[in-house]
Design an enzyme around this catalytic site. Structure first.
Site, PDB file in Angstrom:
ATOM      1  N   CYS A 115      -0.612   4.194   2.449  1.00 48.26           N
ATOM      2  CA  CYS A 115      -0.609   4.047   3.909  1.00 48.26           C
ATOM      3  C   CYS A 115      -0.291   2.602   4.247  1.00 48.26           C
ATOM      4  CB  CYS A 115      -1.922   4.515   4.512  1.00 48.26           C
ATOM      5  SG  CYS A 115      -3.396   3.973   3.636  1.00 48.26           S
ATOM      6  N   SER A 116      -1.245   1.849   4.734  1.00 47.17           N
ATOM      7  CA  SER A 116      -0.929   0.473   5.109  1.00 47.17           C
ATOM      8  C   SER A 116      -2.133  -0.435   4.902  1.00 47.17           C
ATOM      9  CB  SER A 116      -0.470   0.421   6.566  1.00 47.17           C
ATOM     10  OG  SER A 116      -1.474   0.978   7.389  1.00 47.17           O
ATOM     11  N   CYS A 117      -2.931  -0.184   3.859  1.00 44.02           N
ATOM     12  CA  CYS A 117      -4.084  -1.032   3.584  1.00 44.02           C
ATOM     13  C   CYS A 117      -3.614  -2.470   3.416  1.00 44.02           C
ATOM     14  CB  CYS A 117      -4.807  -0.562   2.326  1.00 44.02           C
ATOM     15  SG  CYS A 117      -5.447   1.116   2.490  1.00 44.02           S
ATOM     16  N   CYS A 150       0.894  -1.158   0.000  1.00 43.11           N
ATOM     17  CA  CYS A 150       0.000   0.000   0.000  1.00 43.11           C
ATOM     18  C   CYS A 150       0.928   1.202   0.000  1.00 43.11           C
ATOM     19  CB  CYS A 150      -0.918   0.030   1.213  1.00 43.11           C
ATOM     20  SG  CYS A 150      -1.896   1.554   1.216  1.00 43.11           S
TER      21      CYS A 150
HETATM   22 FE    FE Z   1      -3.374   2.042   2.864  1.00 45.89          FE
END
Ligand code: FE
Length: 213
Positions: A116-118, A113
């Site tokens: 962000c950190s999906c 991602c």
């Molecule tokens: Fe994300």
């Protein structure tokens, strides 16, 4: 806000190192929410328990193992991963759509991602810290082969590397290659060797040491 044996019933050892910035903020928010009666401690415990015990890479491993042993399931998974994963009933409903991408001798898939950190938490649980790091997020796209090498994976030049950028709406699960030497294994045996990293695409699934050809 009390730091010892608060409303949450947790014992906080005063001899522990001070909480880090983010942990402190979470603690402060949690205390505030509890104090205002906006959430109750049991609900919070259930959420934490869900993340720690009910959702995690074992869920994804079962999906992969089924796809390896059941050709019809694999077809459904690749056609509509959201529905195929829902067959396992891990999570009643979740907001994101899932897409499964299949590795082959000529294609390696890798998930990131960049924003962000999906992460596909219903099947993989909480993301590892490297997945959230700036270095991985930037370099997975710019130099996927270099990143794979750091994970111990040398990908030959004639193998295509596809990088999938997760979003809030769309999450990816890599269907790794079934390792040679697992012919005749049960779904349970196969699920046991599927790792989190293989489903993010930074590693392949290997036979346990001692069983390698
Ligand atoms: Fe994300």
């Amino acid at each position: 806000m009390s730091d010892h044996h608060g409303e949450d019933g947790l014992a906080h050892d005063p001899h522990n190192a001070p909480l880090s910035g983010p942990a402190l903020r979470v603690k402060a928010l949690e205390s505030l929410l509890l104090e205002k009666g906006l959430v109750d401690a049991r609900t919070l415990d259930e959420i934490v328990d869900t993340y720690e015990h009910k959702v995690g890479p074992r869920n994804g491993a079962r999906v992969v193992a089924r796809a390896w042993t059941d050709a019809e399931y694999k077809k459904r998974l690749l056609a509509d991963a959201t529905a195929a994963i829902a067959e396992f009933g891990y999570i009643e409903r979740w907001a994101e759509d899932m897409v499964a991408v299949e590795n082959s001798p000529t294609v390696r898939n890798m998930v990131v991602c960049t924003l962000c950190s999906c992460y596909p938490w219903p099947v993989l649980g909480l993301p590892p810290s490297w997945y959230k790091s700036d270095a991985y997020r930037a370099r997975a796209v710019l130099d996927p082969r270099g990143v794979l090498k750091e994970f111990g994976e040398t990908v030959p030049d004639d193998v295509e590397v596809r990088v999938w950028d997760s979003t809030a709406e769309l999450r990816y699960l890599v269907l790794p290659e079934r390792p040679a030497g697992t012919e005749g294994w049960s779904e349970e045996q196969l699920a046991a060797i599927v790792t989190r990293d293989s489903m993010v695409g930074v590693s392949r699934v290997n036979l346990p040491a001692g069983m390698r050809p």
